[in-house]
Motif scaffolding. Sequence first.
Motif, short mmCIF file in Angstrom:
data_model
loop_
_atom_site.label_atom_id
_atom_site.label_comp_id
_atom_site.label_asym_id
_atom_site.label_seq_id
_atom_site.Cartn_x
_atom_site.Cartn_y
_atom_site.Cartn_z
N ALA A 1 1.04 -1.00 -0.15
CA ALA A 1 -0.15 -0.54 0.04
C ALA A 1 1.27 1.23 -0.04
O ALA A 1 0.78 2.06 -1.02
N GLY A 2 1.93 1.08 0.78
CA GLY A 2 3.29 2.51 1.18
C GLY A 2 3.81 2.72 -0.54
O GLY A 2 3.91 3.73 -0.83
N PHE A 3 4.25 1.22 -1.21
CA PHE A 3 5.19 1.52 -2.47
C PHE A 3 3.51 2.12 -3.58
O PHE A 3 4.08 2.64 -4.17
N LEU A 4 2.07 1.69 -3.75
CA LEU A 4 1.40 2.22 -4.79
C LEU A 4 1.11 3.84 -3.79
O LEU A 4 1.28 4.22 -5.18
N ALA A 5 1.30 3.87 -3.07
CA ALA A 5 0.76 5.59 -2.57
C ALA A 5 2.16 6.31 -2.85
O ALA A 5 1.80 7.47 -3.41
N ALA A 6 3.38 5.44 -2.84
CA ALA A 6 4.81 6.38 -3.43
C ALA A 6 4.66 6.62 -4.70
O ALA A 6 5.10 7.87 -5.17
N ILE A 7 4.39 5.77 -5.31
CA ILE A 7 4.10 5.73 -7.16
C ILE A 7 3.59 6.50 -7.87
O ILE A 7 3.74 7.58 -8.49
N PRO B 1 -0.26 9.05 -5.92
CA PRO B 1 -0.74 9.10 -5.07
C PRO B 1 -2.28 8.93 -5.14
O PRO B 1 -3.02 9.27 -5.93
N GLY B 2 -3.11 8.42 -3.59
CA GLY B 2 -4.14 7.90 -3.60
C GLY B 2 -4.38 6.44 -4.65
O GLY B 2 -4.89 5.63 -3.72
N ALA B 3 -3.20 5.83 -5.56
CA ALA B 3 -3.57 4.52 -5.27
C ALA B 3 -3.48 3.61 -4.40
O ALA B 3 -3.75 2.41 -4.22
N GLY B 4 -2.91 3.79 -3.14
CA GLY B 4 -3.13 2.55 -1.73
C GLY B 4 -4.01 2.69 -1.31
O GLY B 4 -4.16 1.50 -0.99
N HIS B 5 -4.60 4.08 -1.12
CA HIS B 5 -6.46 3.99 -0.86
C HIS B 5 -6.71 3.19 -1.50
O HIS B 5 -7.05 2.56 -1.60
N PHE B 6 -6.73 2.83 -3.04
CA PHE B 6 -7.86 2.21 -3.79
C PHE B 6 -7.55 1.33 -3.26
O PHE B 6 -8.04 -0.15 -3.41
N TYR B 7 -6.55 0.17 -3.39
CA TYR B 7 -5.49 -0.65 -3.36
C TYR B 7 -6.26 -1.31 -2.23
O TYR B 7 -6.76 -1.83 -2.08
N CYS B 8 -6.84 -0.44 -1.06
CA CYS B 8 -7.49 -0.84 0.42
C CYS B 8 -8.83 -0.56 0.57
O CYS B 8 -9.49 -1.01 1.33
N ILE C 1 1.57 8.75 1.91
CA ILE C 1 1.91 7.69 1.89
C ILE C 1 1.55 6.63 3.13
O ILE C 1 1.66 5.88 3.59
N TYR C 2 1.63 8.17 4.39
CA TYR C 2 1.38 7.69 5.65
C TYR C 2 0.30 6.37 5.76
O TYR C 2 -0.30 5.83 6.96
N SER C 3 -1.28 7.23 5.43
CA SER C 3 -1.85 6.90 5.25
C SER C 3 -2.50 5.72 4.65
O SER C 3 -3.08 4.99 5.46
N ALA C 4 -1.73 5.63 3.52
CA ALA C 4 -2.22 4.32 2.97
C ALA C 4 -1.67 3.18 3.60
O ALA C 4 -2.32 1.85 3.86
N VAL C 5 0.16 3.63 4.80
CA VAL C 5 -0.05 1.86 5.47
C VAL C 5 -1.02 1.46 6.29
O VAL C 5 -1.34 0.65 7.05
N ASN C 6 -1.44 2.95 6.77
CA ASN C 6 -2.43 2.87 7.98
C ASN C 6 -3.89 2.40 8.05
O ASN C 6 -3.51 1.34 8.95
N VAL C 7 -4.20 3.23 6.32
CA VAL C 7 -5.75 2.16 6.22
C VAL C 7 -5.39 0.54 6.00
O VAL C 7 -5.60 -0.29 6.47
N ALA C 8 -4.34 0.30 5.61
CA ALA C 8 -4.20 -1.08 5.30
C ALA C 8 -3.68 -2.07 6.67
O ALA C 8 -4.24 -2.99 6.97
N HIS C 9 -3.05 -1.39 7.95
CA HIS C 9 -3.33 -2.02 9.11
C HIS C 9 -4.78 -1.88 9.51
O HIS C 9 -4.69 -3.02 9.70
N LYS C 10 -5.40 -1.08 9.20
CA LYS C 10 -6.91 -1.30 9.71
C LYS C 10 -7.82 -1.75 9.24
O LYS C 10 -8.46 -2.39 10.08
N TYR C 11 -7.16 -1.63 7.62
CA TYR C 11 -7.90 -3.39 6.97
C TYR C 11 -7.85 -4.34 8.42
O TYR C 11 -8.90 -5.05 8.37
N ASN C 12 -6.65 -4.87 8.04
CA ASN C 12 -6.07 -5.95 8.02
C ASN C 12 -6.80 -6.16 10.01
O ASN C 12 -7.05 -7.12 10.15
N ASP C 13 -6.71 -5.44 10.92
CA ASP C 13 -7.86 -5.22 11.59
C ASP C 13 -9.02 -5.63 12.44
O ASP C 13 -9.52 -6.62 13.07
N ARG C 14 -9.52 -4.49 11.03
CA ARG C 14 -10.70 -4.95 10.72
C ARG C 14 -12.03 -5.95 10.00
O ARG C 14 -12.62 -7.19 11.08
N GLU C 15 -10.74 -7.02 9.59
CA GLU C 15 -10.74 -8.08 9.70
C GLU C 15 -11.06 -9.21 9.63
O GLU C 15 -11.51 -9.86 10.43
#
Length: 298
Positions: free
Chosen positions: A190-196, A198-205, A252-266
């Motif tokens: 998620a962080g890598f996509l957001a770095a490439i 912006p916003g791609a990491g959020h779409f992934y999540c 980038i930070y938000s994308a990484v955080n959103v991925a963690h939150k997604y996993n926690d929610r699951e």
Amino acid sequence: LISALGITSEAQWTKPPVDLPDEQVLEFADYLFSQQEYFRAIGEYERFIFLYPDDFQAPNAALRIVQCYFRGKRWQQAVEAADSFLRRYPKSSLEWEARFLKARSFAELGKGEKARDEYRAVIADRPGRSLEAEAWYLIGLSYAKEGRWLEADEALRLVESSDSLYGAAKEVQQIVAEESQAKGKDPALAGFLAAILPGAGHFYCGRPRDGTLALVFTGAFGFATYEAFNQGHEGVGVGLAVVTAAFYGGNIYSAVNVAHKYNDREERRQQERLAPYERDNFSQPRPPALSLSLRFSF
């Protein structure tokens, strides 16, 4: 001297504690247990064991201590009390209950492997088919709660169709099969996509709204920065560059955080699906054997 004499005088007039019959000591302990005053009950059960160590109900009282700690959510003390019970009453018919409580306490402490080792030790001692099936069921449930789907399925398959827990085991197996197909989100990706982009990491999540906002704001400030430098407004350009960098880094930070939150929610969702299969059958420890004492019924 006067105060000392006063203390002596008071001590001489203090009445000795009432010597209650064993039945009354146990009944009072059971009353406290029924009122969920578990830690007061522990003191009374210990008192009973101290006063009447050879009473046939002493093992029941010792097991009640384990149950009190378990219900009071003092998991480590429950493990220690179970060990004490097993050392003191190695041949008791209540041995299996104590060992199951010990294993469940390990599980509550987050020591899943130790809990499963305890269940396997019970199975190895061949306590009877019903207890072996219960141990395999709890091993499978333990693996499932950790997301170890393959091991969970293998353990649950060892619950046979003739066992009372077979139906529950099949339902948990169905949950295991479904959840094993669910995929988590990789925070690094998620962080890598957001770095490439912006916003791609959020779409992934699965957060398209946040992804769109990240793309629009970062892109807008980036374009404004370019225009400022292109038109020779270096001071404005530097300021806009700082803002752009902040939006880019935050994306980038938000994308990484959103991925963690997604996993926690699951994980919470998975735990909620599994919770009824533990609560319905094992939410509280079983009472000591009624064949030893009817006073221990719930």
